[in-house]
Design an enzyme around this catalytic site. Structure first.
Site, PDB file in Angstrom:
ATOM      1  N   HIS A  99       5.511   2.914  50.606  1.00 45.50           N
ATOM      2  CA  HIS A  99       4.359   3.700  51.054  1.00 45.50           C
ATOM      3  C   HIS A  99       3.075   2.972  50.689  1.00 45.50           C
ATOM      4  O   HIS A  99       3.011   2.264  49.686  1.00 45.50           O
ATOM      5  CB  HIS A  99       4.361   5.104  50.446  1.00 45.50           C
ATOM      6  CG  HIS A  99       4.487   5.119  48.956  1.00 45.50           C
ATOM      7  ND1 HIS A  99       5.686   4.928  48.316  1.00 45.50           N
ATOM      8  CD2 HIS A  99       3.565   5.298  47.981  1.00 45.50           C
ATOM      9  CE1 HIS A  99       5.507   4.988  47.006  1.00 45.50           C
ATOM     10  NE2 HIS A  99       4.217   5.198  46.776  1.00 45.50           N
ATOM     11  N   HIS A 101      -0.897   3.554  49.836  1.00 46.21           N
ATOM     12  CA  HIS A 101      -1.930   4.520  49.467  1.00 46.21           C
ATOM     13  C   HIS A 101      -3.236   4.128  50.148  1.00 46.21           C
ATOM     14  O   HIS A 101      -3.674   2.984  50.021  1.00 46.21           O
ATOM     15  CB  HIS A 101      -2.195   4.492  47.957  1.00 46.21           C
ATOM     16  CG  HIS A 101      -1.051   4.901  47.103  1.00 46.21           C
ATOM     17  ND1 HIS A 101      -0.974   6.145  46.526  1.00 46.21           N
ATOM     18  CD2 HIS A 101       0.059   4.236  46.694  1.00 46.21           C
ATOM     19  CE1 HIS A 101       0.130   6.225  45.795  1.00 46.21           C
ATOM     20  NE2 HIS A 101       0.776   5.076  45.882  1.00 46.21           N
TER      21      HIS A 101
HETATM   22  P1  AMP Z   1       3.739   5.516  43.708  1.00 39.38           P
HETATM   23  O1  AMP Z   1       3.438   5.538  42.240  1.00 39.38           O
HETATM   24  O2  AMP Z   1       3.069   4.381  44.418  1.00 39.38           O
HETATM   25  O3  AMP Z   1       5.232   5.577  43.971  1.00 39.38           O
HETATM   26  O4  AMP Z   1       3.068   6.835  44.278  1.00 39.38           O
HETATM   27  C1  AMP Z   1       3.764   7.966  44.679  1.00 39.38           C
HETATM   28  C2  AMP Z   1       2.754   8.949  45.210  1.00 39.38           C
HETATM   29  O5  AMP Z   1       3.445   9.969  45.899  1.00 39.38           O
HETATM   30  C3  AMP Z   1       1.913   9.641  44.127  1.00 39.38           C
HETATM   31  O6  AMP Z   1       0.542   9.428  44.389  1.00 39.38           O
HETATM   32  C4  AMP Z   1       2.302  11.114  44.267  1.00 39.38           C
HETATM   33  O7  AMP Z   1       1.225  11.978  44.029  1.00 39.38           O
HETATM   34  C5  AMP Z   1       2.780  11.180  45.707  1.00 39.38           C
HETATM   35  N1  AMP Z   1       3.724  12.243  46.000  1.00 39.38           N
HETATM   36  C6  AMP Z   1       4.871  12.518  45.341  1.00 39.38           C
HETATM   37  N2  AMP Z   1       5.504  13.564  45.922  1.00 39.38           N
HETATM   38  C7  AMP Z   1       4.743  13.939  46.976  1.00 39.38           C
HETATM   39  C8  AMP Z   1       4.853  14.963  47.967  1.00 39.38           C
HETATM   40  N3  AMP Z   1       5.885  15.809  47.991  1.00 39.38           N
HETATM   41  N4  AMP Z   1       3.872  15.075  48.894  1.00 39.38           N
HETATM   42  C9  AMP Z   1       2.836  14.216  48.876  1.00 39.38           C
HETATM   43  N5  AMP Z   1       2.662  13.225  47.976  1.00 39.38           N
HETATM   44  C10 AMP Z   1       3.608  13.093  47.025  1.00 39.38           C
END
Ligand code: AMP
Length: 150
Positions: A99, A101
């Site tokens: 993903h 950001h």
């Molecule tokens: P990373 O540390 O790059 O894996 O970031 C994961 C991101 O996913 C974090 O910013 C979380 O806040 C976000 N996240 C986790 N679960 C959800 C969800 N159900 N809906 C939207 N964002 C999410």
């Protein structure tokens, strides 16, 4: 790989705030935003990290990132944006599904680039970027090995 929360979101099994979808990609609002408009752009292919992602899904993400970023900037009034992409636990990746950001940045808001502790402890992205050095010899040696694999 194991089924991630993002695969469940892609399949519609758990709710999300979806702002974009095409055949290859979805974009959702981050549930714990670092700033207003923090959005995740997620390829539908269930690759854990970028090095496992196919060229087609990678291209699909690249095609929509600028467009989604433009929309977020326009809606939030952000003056700058960080695109952040974590791969692996040692890089801070929590969800094992690729993903990107999109993190809007705002002049004079609490989050700041330098990471200086002068503001407050609220939400925000604080980068501690401490550059090292690269000699010509190191660059030559490293570059030679990388180029061979590409
Ligand atoms: P990373 O540390 O790059 O894996 O970031 C994961 C991101 O996913 C974090 O910013 C979380 O806040 C976000 N996240 C986790 N679960 C959800 C969800 N159900 N809906 C939207 N964002 C999410």
């Amino acid at each position: 790989m194991t089924d991630s929360i993002f695969s469940k979101i892609i399949r519609g099994e758990i709710p999300s705030h979806r702002v974009y979808e095409d055949d290859f990609v979805i974009a959702i609002l981050d549930i714990a935003p670092l700033s207003e408009g923090h959005t995740l752009v997620i390829p539908k292919e269930p690759a854990a990290t970028i090095d496992e992602l196919s060229d087609d899904h990678s291209a699909a993400v690249g095609r929509v990132l600028p467009r989604i970023t433009r929309a977020i900037k326009k809606v939030t009034g952000a003056t700058s944006v960080n695109i952040l992409q974590n791969n692996g636990a040692d890089a801070g990746q929590a969800v094992e599904h690729v993903h990107f950001h999109i993190i809007p940045r705002f002049k004079d808001r609490n989050e700041n680039v330098s990471g200086s502790p002068d503001k407050n402890n609220g939400p925000g992205l604080r980068l501690d970027w401490t550059p090292g050095t690269l000699t010509a010899e190191e660059a030559l040696e490293l570059g030679k090995h990388i180029k061979r694999l590409l």
